[in-house]
Scaffold this motif. Structure first.
Motif, mmCIF file in Angstrom:
data_model
loop_
_atom_site.group_PDB
_atom_site.id
_atom_site.type_symbol
_atom_site.label_atom_id
_atom_site.label_comp_id
_atom_site.label_asym_id
_atom_site.label_seq_id
_atom_site.Cartn_x
_atom_site.Cartn_y
_atom_site.Cartn_z
ATOM 1 N N ALA A 323 0.829 -1.201 0.000
ATOM 2 C CA ALA A 323 0.000 0.000 0.000
ATOM 3 C C ALA A 323 0.866 1.253 0.000
ATOM 4 O O ALA A 323 0.586 2.227 -0.730
ATOM 5 N N ALA A 324 1.925 1.243 0.803
ATOM 6 C CA ALA A 324 2.823 2.401 0.851
ATOM 7 C C ALA A 324 3.510 2.615 -0.494
ATOM 8 O O ALA A 324 3.678 3.760 -0.949
ATOM 9 N N LEU A 325 3.905 1.523 -1.134
ATOM 10 C CA LEU A 325 4.532 1.635 -2.449
ATOM 11 C C LEU A 325 3.572 2.236 -3.466
ATOM 12 O O LEU A 325 3.954 3.100 -4.271
ATOM 13 N N ALA A 326 2.308 1.802 -3.431
ATOM 14 C CA ALA A 326 1.308 2.341 -4.355
ATOM 15 C C ALA A 326 1.137 3.846 -4.156
ATOM 16 O O ALA A 326 1.060 4.611 -5.127
ATOM 17 N N LEU A 327 1.086 4.282 -2.899
ATOM 18 C CA LEU A 327 0.923 5.707 -2.612
ATOM 19 C C LEU A 327 2.159 6.494 -3.051
ATOM 20 O O LEU A 327 2.042 7.579 -3.635
ATOM 21 N N LEU A 328 3.334 5.954 -2.762
ATOM 22 C CA LEU A 328 4.571 6.644 -3.134
ATOM 23 C C LEU A 328 4.677 6.814 -4.635
ATOM 24 O O LEU A 328 5.015 7.897 -5.138
ATOM 25 N N LEU A 329 4.393 5.756 -5.379
ATOM 26 C CA LEU A 329 4.530 5.811 -6.829
ATOM 27 C C LEU A 329 3.456 6.662 -7.493
ATOM 28 O O LEU A 329 3.572 6.997 -8.679
ATOM 29 N N SER A 330 2.403 7.005 -6.736
ATOM 30 C CA SER A 330 1.333 7.851 -7.281
ATOM 31 C C SER A 330 1.550 9.330 -6.992
ATOM 32 O O SER A 330 0.725 10.149 -7.402
ATOM 33 N N THR A 331 2.615 9.679 -6.313
ATOM 34 C CA THR A 331 2.857 11.078 -5.971
ATOM 35 C C THR A 331 3.249 11.865 -7.216
ATOM 36 O O THR A 331 3.870 11.329 -8.138
ATOM 37 N N PRO A 332 2.921 13.149 -7.263
ATOM 38 C CA PRO A 332 3.254 13.971 -8.442
ATOM 39 C C PRO A 332 4.733 13.965 -8.816
ATOM 40 O O PRO A 332 5.037 13.922 -10.019
ATOM 41 N N PRO A 333 5.686 13.992 -7.859
ATOM 42 C CA PRO A 333 7.094 13.953 -8.295
ATOM 43 C C PRO A 333 7.434 12.705 -9.094
ATOM 44 O O PRO A 333 8.172 12.773 -10.087
ATOM 45 N N VAL A 334 6.923 11.554 -8.687
ATOM 46 C CA VAL A 334 7.193 10.323 -9.429
ATOM 47 C C VAL A 334 6.524 10.374 -10.796
ATOM 48 O O VAL A 334 7.116 9.984 -11.806
ATOM 49 N N ALA A 335 5.288 10.872 -10.830
ATOM 50 C CA ALA A 335 4.585 10.979 -12.110
ATOM 51 C C ALA A 335 5.324 11.903 -13.067
ATOM 52 O O ALA A 335 5.420 11.620 -14.272
ATOM 53 N N ARG A 336 5.845 13.014 -12.540
ATOM 54 C CA ARG A 336 6.600 13.940 -13.397
ATOM 55 C C ARG A 336 7.889 13.288 -13.888
ATOM 56 O O ARG A 336 8.289 13.462 -15.047
ATOM 57 N N LEU A 337 8.547 12.534 -13.014
ATOM 58 C CA LEU A 337 9.783 11.870 -13.406
ATOM 59 C C LEU A 337 9.550 10.872 -14.533
ATOM 60 O O LEU A 337 10.382 10.731 -15.443
ATOM 61 N N LEU A 338 8.424 10.188 -14.480
ATOM 62 C CA LEU A 338 8.122 9.156 -15.467
ATOM 63 C C LEU A 338 7.334 9.680 -16.660
ATOM 64 O O LEU A 338 6.961 8.897 -17.548
ATOM 65 N N ARG A 339 7.066 10.979 -16.689
ATOM 66 C CA ARG A 339 6.244 11.537 -17.765
ATOM 67 C C ARG A 339 6.711 11.149 -19.164
ATOM 68 O O ARG A 339 5.882 10.823 -20.031
ATOM 69 N N PRO A 340 8.029 11.128 -19.448
ATOM 70 C CA PRO A 340 8.437 10.743 -20.816
ATOM 71 C C PRO A 340 8.008 9.335 -21.206
ATOM 72 O O PRO A 340 7.863 9.045 -22.400
ATOM 73 N N LEU A 341 7.801 8.451 -20.211
ATOM 74 C CA LEU A 341 7.357 7.092 -20.510
ATOM 75 C C LEU A 341 5.846 6.923 -20.374
ATOM 76 O O LEU A 341 5.295 5.925 -20.834
#
Length: 367
Positions: A323-341
């Motif tokens: 659950a913690a991993l799901a929340l962490l990976l859904s944060t805007p910084p992670v989403a911005r980092l992965l935006r090119p993919l």
């Protein structure tokens, strides 16, 4: 919303970006986050659910799989209501769904091959684990204009889903799941808007939801020795599940009704207002696509073979960690980092399209 590819393209619509520029419903983003957490938890439970001696985990796995993908697919249908295959919408569908499917199928397939020490063979027609959803969504959304023209779209979709049981289904194009989850997408796409939104805060349904889930949990616990989880994956026909067609159709229909009822109860329990976690639900694609890499690494390292994860404290720790991993990976910084993919820029590949301002988005033909 700009009709042409923008310098900073929005995150992909695969798990719920609106197509017409209207304000997003916080209610559905709120629903997506716990559904996403359940997806991740279910995948982390799966190695234990396949082992004997973990009946409680297996029951939780069956319960989650009974409704979490129906909810995801229904919400995806809801966010496809304005899709009419206009050129700028097709551009977004290619950039936000099809191209990420191709990228992540390649990445996940290569990663799996590397972990297993075997040569990687590229097969873009066969999804790599979770990427089936992207491919199915691409096909579902392309078909959206067709469903709006039918008088009884959900009935037709159910008939197609049941017909799938008689077909020689293969993994290519995720055809089994595409056909069998189709009724939930069509329901989200075509059900009357006011009736769907009436689920928000429905007092009677909210009161009934808790005992309903408790009853479903008991049923799942009792079903552990009898029900193969493959029935809930919706990827195989009667032959693939070693069943006669009539039994396959009856059980598939019953599981579909159960998924719809539990999904409605789940939505009734969902908060309706914008909250701190609403943005996490909107950016959930990053968690959806990245968490398999972590789970596969744990399996490869033999983490599930240890004594700790076989214990009740280990089950709780695994669930909390997932659950913690799901929340962490859904944060805007992670989403911005992965935006090119997640939303690659395709200005050199796709034609620029302009949206006529006087036309505006067409009204959805809700049913």
């Amino acid at each position: 919303m700009l009709a042409e590819p923008s310098p900073a393209p929005p995150l992909p619509p695969a798990i719920g970006t609106g197509q017409d520029g209207r304000a997003r419903e916080a209610f559905f983003d709120n629903a997506k986050l716990p559904a996403l957490v359940l997806v991740v938890c279910g995948h982390f439970w799966e190695p234990l659910a396949r082992q004997p001696g973990h009946r409680a985990v297996h029951a939780a796995y069956l319960l989650v799989y009974a409704f979490h993908m129906p909810v995801f697919v229904f919400v995806s249908g809801w966010f496809s209501r304005s899709f009419t295959a206009r050129p700028h919408q097709v551009n977004r569908l290619i950039g936000g769904v099809l191209v990420p499917y191709l990228l992540w199928t390649t990445l996940l397939g290569r990663y799996t091959a590397w972990l297993n020490g075997r040569a990687f063979t590229l097969d873009l027609l066969t999804p790599a684990w979770v990427t089936w959803f992207l491919l199915s969504l691409f096909l579902w959304r392309l078909s959206a204009p067709l469903w709006r023209q039918l008088r009884a779209p959900i009935t037709v979709a159910v008939a197609i889903a049941l017909l799938a049981g008689a077909l020689p289904l293969t993994p290519q194009l995720s055809i089994g799941r595409t056909l069998q989850f189709l009724p939930f997408f069509v329901a989200g796409l075509t059900l009357d808007r006011d009736k769907v939104l009436a689920l928000r805060g429905n007092r009677a349904l909210r009161i009934a939801a808790v005992p309903l889930f408790a009853l479903a949990a008991v049923a799942a616990y009792r079903a552990v020795p009898r029900l193969d989880a493959a029935w809930l994956y919706r990827s195989m026909s009667a032959t693939g599940l070693h069943s006669g067609y009539l039994r396959w159709a009856a059980l598939s229909l019953a599981l579909g009704v159960a998924g719809a009822v539990l999904g409605a109860a789940f939505l009734a329990l969902t908060p309706t207002r914008h909250a701190w976690f609403t943005a996490l639900g909107a950016a959930g694609m990053s968690a959806f696509l990245v968490h398999p890499f972590v789970q596969l690494a744990l399996v490869h390292q033999g983490a599930y073979d240890g004594a700790f994860l076989a214990s009740a404290p280990g089950h709780l720790a695994l669930t909390a960690g997932a659950a913690a991993l799901a929340l962490l990976l859904s944060t805007p910084p992670v989403a911005r980092l992965l935006r090119p993919l997640l939303a690659p820029r395709l200005g050199l590949l796709l034609r620029r399209q302009s949206l006529s301002p006087e036309a505006g988005p067409p009204p959805a033909r809700d049913r």
